[in-house]
Enzyme design. Sequence first.
Site: not given
Length: 468
Positions: A80, A179, A155
Amino acid sequence: MDDLLMRSATALAQLVRDRQLSPVELVSASLDAIERGDGRLNSIVTLEAEAALDAARRAEVATSGAAELPPFHGVPTAIKDLHLTAGMRTTFGTQTLAEFVPDRDDEAVARLRSAGFIVLGKTNVPEFGTLPVTESRLLGPCRNPWDLQRTPGGSSGGAAAAVAAGFLPVAHGSDGGGSVRIPASNCGLFGVKPARGRISNAPLFGDRVAGLSTTGTLTRFVEDAAGMLDCMAGYATGDPHWAPPPERPFAAEPGRDPGRLRVGLATTSPLAEFDAQCVAAAQDAARLLESLGHTVEPFEPPVGEQLRAHFELLWAAGVTALPIDPDTLEPFNAGLHARGRGAHAGELLQAVTALQQESRRIVGAALAYDVVLSPTLARPPLRIGELDGLEMAALFDANVAYVGYTPVANITGQPAVSLPLGWSSDGLPLGVMVTGRPADEATLLRLAGQLQQATDWTGRRPPLADGR
């Protein structure tokens, strides 16, 4: 080769160890899938193809000479883009850091590399991970492989989209308010937010105040998530939070009988009104659990409405503390920055204390159950751009109305997972969340393994993965 990446990472690693599959073949298959399909998704925002192939060649040499190999030797993954990767661009989704290349890995990233994973690149994120959709100005919108007009969530949106589309067998994510679980729900994956302190946030410690955020996993198979937790778990020097070691490796849990569990079912919340389809998904999951011998009872977590305001202040303070010129931030983060800058130190500490008191009430009530079941999200996947144009306050309201209970486990520090058990009327994934007792990922993994076997969700493929 297309179907190869839909297999479990655990099985792929075994094929590599048995020399039935080479790391170069596996990494090449992943790179080919990304090249063919990611133009429509925008899930991978930095791709280091040559570096990945070089690492695969080294792994191939090691395969022929090593007596013992790490557990995920030669398996491709991606990190990520909110997490440091040595020598690889790390943007945090913000213009100021568009060309930032760190000189070291986050601790969790280093541990994944040590476990044999080959990092191909970085996955798409919203700016600084503050939104539940992945549509930053710098990186552009990431799309959901189940419906290209829908968001994969955020996210960890790019990570979930890449795994769901079959570009990668597993991906790294992180979760500060849902997230990992939000995109897992939207993309039909198994997403794990571990207990607070289970995985180190070194070297930057992630959250500066209350330990909201932790590294997590996005996988198709429960056994892969368990293995990844084993690889990343453990204390690093100076960690402000750490969880007690598990009784045995997490990889041993998915195949174990969870026993007869007492389950609390929560389908209402003062924070959000759950869509009827999301409620139905949780109720269907409750009936499935009962058919497997578990006891399910209605439960209303004692979540007060004031929790939202305290969480908002902590979220804002995290943005204010960033060493970034606020004039360069997107409007939502600029608004959070201003909110945090306008708070005094005493107000911040009062919010932390209030959330700790809320945590004691919530966890204390939930201890009547082995796990708590709820919808992961209050709504099916949002459309791309659905939140555009909202001012900061209205956008925060929309976020709260969307994410349901997901931030609660970040506040309490409990482990929680999203399971791909529900489907909307138009064929979109709807996750069901199960929250465990403090530091009890083991029960969640045993239960998830039982549910995976009962439903075989791993066979569901989005249209993009089928070439449509």
